[in-house]
Design a protein around this motif. Sequence first.
Motif, mmCIF file in Angstrom:
data_model
loop_
_atom_site.group_PDB
_atom_site.id
_atom_site.type_symbol
_atom_site.label_atom_id
_atom_site.label_comp_id
_atom_site.label_asym_id
_atom_site.label_seq_id
_atom_site.Cartn_x
_atom_site.Cartn_y
_atom_site.Cartn_z
ATOM 1 N N LEU A 110 0.833 -1.206 0.000
ATOM 2 C CA LEU A 110 0.000 0.000 0.000
ATOM 3 C C LEU A 110 0.867 1.255 0.000
ATOM 4 O O LEU A 110 0.575 2.231 -0.725
ATOM 5 C CB LEU A 110 -0.921 -0.012 1.225
ATOM 6 N N GLU A 111 1.925 1.237 0.765
ATOM 7 C CA GLU A 111 2.821 2.390 0.808
ATOM 8 C C GLU A 111 3.468 2.615 -0.552
ATOM 9 O O GLU A 111 3.586 3.760 -1.024
ATOM 10 C CB GLU A 111 3.883 2.170 1.879
ATOM 11 N N SER A 113 2.341 1.694 -3.564
ATOM 12 C CA SER A 113 1.354 2.163 -4.538
ATOM 13 C C SER A 113 1.021 3.644 -4.309
ATOM 14 O O SER A 113 0.923 4.430 -5.263
ATOM 15 C CB SER A 113 0.085 1.308 -4.440
ATOM 16 N N THR A 114 0.874 4.027 -3.041
ATOM 17 C CA THR A 114 0.573 5.432 -2.729
ATOM 18 C C THR A 114 1.729 6.342 -3.130
ATOM 19 O O THR A 114 1.531 7.446 -3.676
ATOM 20 C CB THR A 114 0.287 5.572 -1.236
ATOM 21 N N ARG A 138 -4.558 3.156 -9.039
ATOM 22 C CA ARG A 138 -5.685 3.463 -8.168
ATOM 23 C C ARG A 138 -6.493 2.201 -7.862
ATOM 24 O O ARG A 138 -6.968 2.005 -6.735
ATOM 25 C CB ARG A 138 -6.572 4.530 -8.814
ATOM 26 N N GLU A 140 -5.221 -0.736 -7.727
ATOM 27 C CA GLU A 140 -4.389 -1.500 -6.801
ATOM 28 C C GLU A 140 -4.552 -0.997 -5.371
ATOM 29 O O GLU A 140 -4.657 -1.792 -4.425
ATOM 30 C CB GLU A 140 -2.925 -1.423 -7.221
ATOM 31 N N VAL A 141 -4.566 0.335 -5.219
ATOM 32 C CA VAL A 141 -4.755 0.899 -3.880
ATOM 33 C C VAL A 141 -6.125 0.504 -3.331
ATOM 34 O O VAL A 141 -6.244 0.086 -2.158
ATOM 35 C CB VAL A 141 -4.587 2.433 -3.924
ATOM 36 N N GLU A 142 -7.134 0.663 -4.132
ATOM 37 C CA GLU A 142 -8.470 0.298 -3.681
ATOM 38 C C GLU A 142 -8.555 -1.190 -3.342
ATOM 39 O O GLU A 142 -9.187 -1.586 -2.345
ATOM 40 C CB GLU A 142 -9.497 0.650 -4.762
ATOM 41 N N GLU A 145 -6.748 -1.774 0.022
ATOM 42 C CA GLU A 145 -7.583 -1.323 1.151
ATOM 43 C C GLU A 145 -8.780 -2.262 1.365
ATOM 44 O O GLU A 145 -9.140 -2.573 2.512
ATOM 45 C CB GLU A 145 -8.073 0.098 0.883
#
Length: 425
Positions: A110-111, A113-114, A138, A140-142, A145
């Motif tokens: 997550l870090e 990708s952000t 985006r 991937e982030v979703e 999460e």
Amino acid sequence: MSSLLVKPGLRHSVSEWQSNNQQLAATAQHERHASTAIRQEGRSLRNDTCCQTAWDESDTSRRLSDRVWDVARWKDVLESCALKVDEEMEALTLSKEQTEQALAATAVPLEVSTECLTLREGRQGYELVADAVEEQLRKEVELIERVQHGLQRHIDRAFEQLCVLQEARHQLTADLQNKMEALDIDMSCLSLTIKSPHISLKTNPTRIPSGSSTPQEWVQFSQYNVIRAQEAMQASQQMRENTNLSRAQLQNELEAQRRATEFALRKRNHHEELARDELQWQIRNTEEEMAEMERDIQGLDADLQAKTASLKLAHTRLETRTGRAGVDLCRDEVQHGLVAEVKQLETTMLVLKQKLSEARHSFQRMRLHHTRMLQDLSRKQEALSLEQRSINTRSRLMSTSSTDKTAAVLLTNSSGRSRLQLLAQ
């Protein structure tokens, strides 16, 4: 001449003397017969009571043996179920710990990708476009999460399910302890005999102890405990599978549906083939029966024609004999025989005509049904052709699912250890 001294008294006749002897003999015989009957009844009673007592003791021992077997069987079932619950609790605990590790392992992706999204925000001008890379990042982030929330839900549910398993294990343990005590008592009762030193008469032994249960309640109680534990284990297994398959749920669901659909198609195709073969067999048998019926109809018709000729002969003879003159026109045995023959022939012909009519109607019904079966066979063959075309069409799905075969095998592992170990690494 001296007179003879005669003792005074009642004199009986010879017939009375014989009657008295016969009465004594008859009475003696009657008493002997009565005594013999009583002795035989006593012996029969002894034998019956001995046999009944021995049978009752044997039947009770058999019932005890059967009861010991039932209790031992349920004890084994409960022990096996308890062991499985322990294994499932260990597996669920391990799955929960590995899920927590997997949740912690999602922090770095997550870090990353952000950070990538933040870096791409530094583009300027026309380079700052909403391209496919941004869209995938985006997503991937979703996805991460969503996976984090899903994993946390699985962790919470696993903790609750562990409490349920613990409660089911406690119920199994209590029931198992009762079964072991009951088994010891029944084994002790089974080992007792009439020569055992500890047996004695008891006060009101046939009373029903308070808190007694019926055999149905006894079985239902253990069944409820086992079923409750099995349902808890099944729910736990399903929970572990859902935890381990969270990232590939859609793929597995599609694969499961595809297999279920193909199975249903194969099953339906098999049933259609069975129905077609059965119908073909019925058609063959009907055709054979129609051939037999046609031959029988011909035979009935030939017999009817033959009986017509015999009736003509009898009518001719009767009519010819009416030409006799005078007293020779006698209703003799020949006359009576010819009349009886005519009546018998008329009855026979009537029966033959009825049977011939029935046979023709049956033949017509079979022919109509044969036509309907042929039409149905044509429809079944067409349906089979369509089913086969559907199966051949669906076989192209194998090429798309073969690339995901290895991943599907990993994800459908019920323990989930292989996948979670990879995540932990």
